[in-house]
Design a protein around this motif. Structure first.
Motif, PDB file in Angstrom:
ATOM      1  N   SER A  81      30.369 -58.518  91.050  1.00  0.00           N
ATOM      2  CA  SER A  81      28.981 -58.620  90.608  1.00  0.00           C
ATOM      3  C   SER A  81      28.170 -59.637  91.403  1.00  0.00           C
ATOM      4  O   SER A  81      27.012 -59.894  91.078  1.00  0.00           O
ATOM      5  N   THR A  85      23.782 -59.856  91.378  1.00  0.00           N
ATOM      6  CA  THR A  85      23.369 -61.023  90.602  1.00  0.00           C
ATOM      7  C   THR A  85      22.710 -62.074  91.483  1.00  0.00           C
ATOM      8  O   THR A  85      21.695 -62.661  91.100  1.00  0.00           O
ATOM      9  N   LEU A 109      22.984 -68.344  83.408  1.00  0.00           N
ATOM     10  CA  LEU A 109      23.804 -67.146  83.607  1.00  0.00           C
ATOM     11  C   LEU A 109      24.903 -67.156  82.553  1.00  0.00           C
ATOM     12  O   LEU A 109      25.599 -68.158  82.371  1.00  0.00           O
TER      13      LEU A 109
END
Length: 178
Positions: A81, A85, A109
């Motif tokens: 990811s 991100t 986050l």
């Protein structure tokens, strides 16, 4: 300090220049020469990911945000990811800084419910005039066209809303499913 050639996206701030809150890192041509954050998972799984930090209101903060987010994702076993991100945080930080030049911003986050949740909060004030508020929101959304494309491609969602009282400003968020 030197004036930045970037002009604020917000129509109410369009005449101001973005201040430079800290000096340029120098003539580093190799990004590997910059200090790298070191984050350990301490045996936690991806479900333990919770990272929050404050950045100066400068476009160079996008680099710091990308680097910190990438290190956290790698430390928590979420390397797959990293690309979407880090692109999302860089886009949000860059636009946020142009909406509120020189003002600190907050980045968060989290990994929850099998999704990554990214939040960028800025101190951009709410406009009293409806026409200025509408133009400001339109400019923010148009500036985030790349974010929109990436989030759609990864089957995520994003948005922006006014911060709830007692906070002021705008919260922009991204949710990316795993």
């Amino acid at each position: 300090m030197h004036p930045s050639p970037l002009i604020a996206l917000c129509p109410a701030l369009a005449e101001t220049r973005t201040p430079v809150p800290y000096p340029h890192p120098g003539a580093h041509s190799d990004p590997q020469q910059y200090p790298q954050p070191y984050l350990r998972s301490k045996g936690r799984s991806a479900h333990g990911l919770a990272l929050s930090f404050t950045l100066p209101g400068d476009v160079r903060s996008a680099f710091i945000g990308r680097t910190a987010i990438a290190a956290a994702l790698k430390a928590h076993g979420l390397s797959s990811s990293i690309w979407p991100t880090t692109l999302a945080v860089a886009e949000l930080i860059t636009v946020t800084v142009r909406m509120s030049p020189g003002k600190e911003l907050y980045v968060s986050l989290r990994h929850r419910d099998d999704a990554l949740r990214l939040l960028v909060w800025d101190q951009h004030p709410r406009h009293l005039r409806a026409d200025v508020a509408a133009l400001c929101e339109t400019r923010r959304r148009r500036a985030l066209w790349l974010l929109t494309a990436v989030v759609d491609d990864w089957r995520g969602e994003w948005g922006a809303c006014d911060a709830t009282s007692p906070q002021r400003g705008t919260k922009s968020w991204v949710r990316l499913p795993r």
